[in-house]
Design a protein around this motif. Structure first.
Motif, PDB file in Angstrom:
ATOM      1  N   GLU A   1      46.314  43.741  43.399  1.00 32.72           N
ATOM      2  CA  GLU A   1      45.370  44.814  43.059  1.00 32.72           C
ATOM      3  C   GLU A   1      44.039  44.629  43.780  1.00 32.72           C
ATOM      4  O   GLU A   1      43.480  45.583  44.330  1.00 32.72           O
TER       5      GLU A   1
ATOM      6  N   ARG B   1      50.866  37.479  36.266  1.00 33.41           N
ATOM      7  CA  ARG B   1      49.697  38.360  36.202  1.00 33.41           C
ATOM      8  C   ARG B   1      48.690  38.028  37.307  1.00 33.41           C
ATOM      9  O   ARG B   1      48.050  38.923  37.858  1.00 33.41           O
TER      10      ARG B   1
ATOM     11  N   ASP C   1      47.478  40.714  39.841  1.00 32.43           N
ATOM     12  CA  ASP C   1      46.056  41.048  39.974  1.00 32.43           C
ATOM     13  C   ASP C   1      45.556  40.802  41.395  1.00 32.43           C
ATOM     14  O   ASP C   1      44.674  41.516  41.889  1.00 32.43           O
TER      15      ASP C   1
END
Length: 285
Positions: free
Chosen positions: A64, A57, A61
């Motif tokens: 992102e 994750r 992230d």
């Protein structure tokens, strides 16, 4: 003459009783030790899977945030911003800018909207109509001048990371939105596996709610498809309406999976839209 029945002396009775007690205690000790060892092994597996999930994750992230930062840089260009304040700007100009933005940002798809959320251009589809996108949380938040990011599904099968940033005109007034998405494919999964040491599978949920593998560092096959069909609804239901890193017992608990001759212990989680809807997820193995 009556035959005399042999009797066991008190000494032997004590000895045999002691042997029986020792045997029972040893058996109980072995059973308890085995159970404790099993629990310790399960706890170790759970910790390892939580660490793998957190690592996956974190990398996801980070991608992102990088996509968002690049989109913001492009959206702050004064010449670009001026296009949205000029009512004479032609559609062809917006299309050209969308393609340039996709290249500079490193995005799979870039879309622009005006201040009302009506699409002006889409980089991968020049014929895309002037649809209203303001109903999506991703766009509406950016129109309100707020950060906006989340999962998206393109062509009903491919998971994307999506961000939307406001385009500000004079006096910091929002005059449009730049939306950028980046596909999550096999190469992304392999990069994450190289970085974490854990195999990973990303999936999108299609219009019927069925998981479709979008990116995987493992070979696709029927067993993996059946596993996702079974587990994806559970991950999607966990923490419904929340897009953050929250973990529930259901999401964190591990599940065993057999793929050919390989045996895996897995843990999965949903990936959600800006509005909190589960649109896909990932499995760390």
């Amino acid at each position: 003459m009556a035959r005399r029945t042999p009797t066991i002396s008190l000494t032997w009775k004590i000895f045999l009783g002691g042997v029986l007690v020792v045997a029972v205690v040893s058996a109980l000790t072995l059973a308890i030790s085995a159970r404790l060892s099993e629990r310790a092994a399960d706890a170790g597996i759970a910790r390892g899977l939580r660490a793998s999930r957190a690592h996956v994750r974190a990398i996801f992230d980070g991608r992102e945030r990088g996509l968002e930062a690049s989109a913001q840089v492009f959206a702050r260009n004064p010449n670009f911003r001026a296009l949205f304040e000029n009512p004479q700007t032609e559609r062809a100009t917006f299309l050209e800018q969308a393609g340039e933005a996709a290249e500079q940002i490193g995005a799979s798809i870039v879309q622009f909207t005006n201040a009302q959320g009506v699409r002006l251009a889409r980089s991968d589809d020049p014929a895309a109509g002037a649809d209203t996108l303001a109903r999506s949380a991703l766009i509406s938040r950016a129109l309100a001048g707020r950060r906006s990011a989340g999962a998206a599904v393109i062509a009903d099968t491919v998971l994307h990371q999506a961000v939307a940033v406001p385009i500000e005109g004079a006096s910091a007034r929002v005059v449009g939105v730049l939306m950028a998405t980046k596909a999550v494919n096999d190469s992304v999964a392999r990069e994450i596996t190289e970085a974490t040491g854990s195999a990973v599978v990303f999936f999108a949920l299609d219009s019927t709610g069925r998981p479709r593998i979008s990116g995987s560092s493992l070979e696709r096959g029927e067993a993996l498809t059946r596993f996702l069909d079974e587990r994806a609804p559970i991950w999607a239901a966990a923490d419904a309406g929340r897009r953050g890193d929250a973990d529930t017992a259901e999401a964190v608990s591990h599940t065993r999976l057999s793929l050919g001759e390989s045996r895996w212990v897995t843990s999965g989680a949903a990936l959600r839209s800006a509005g909190g809807t589960a649109l896909g997820g990932f499995v760390a193995l």
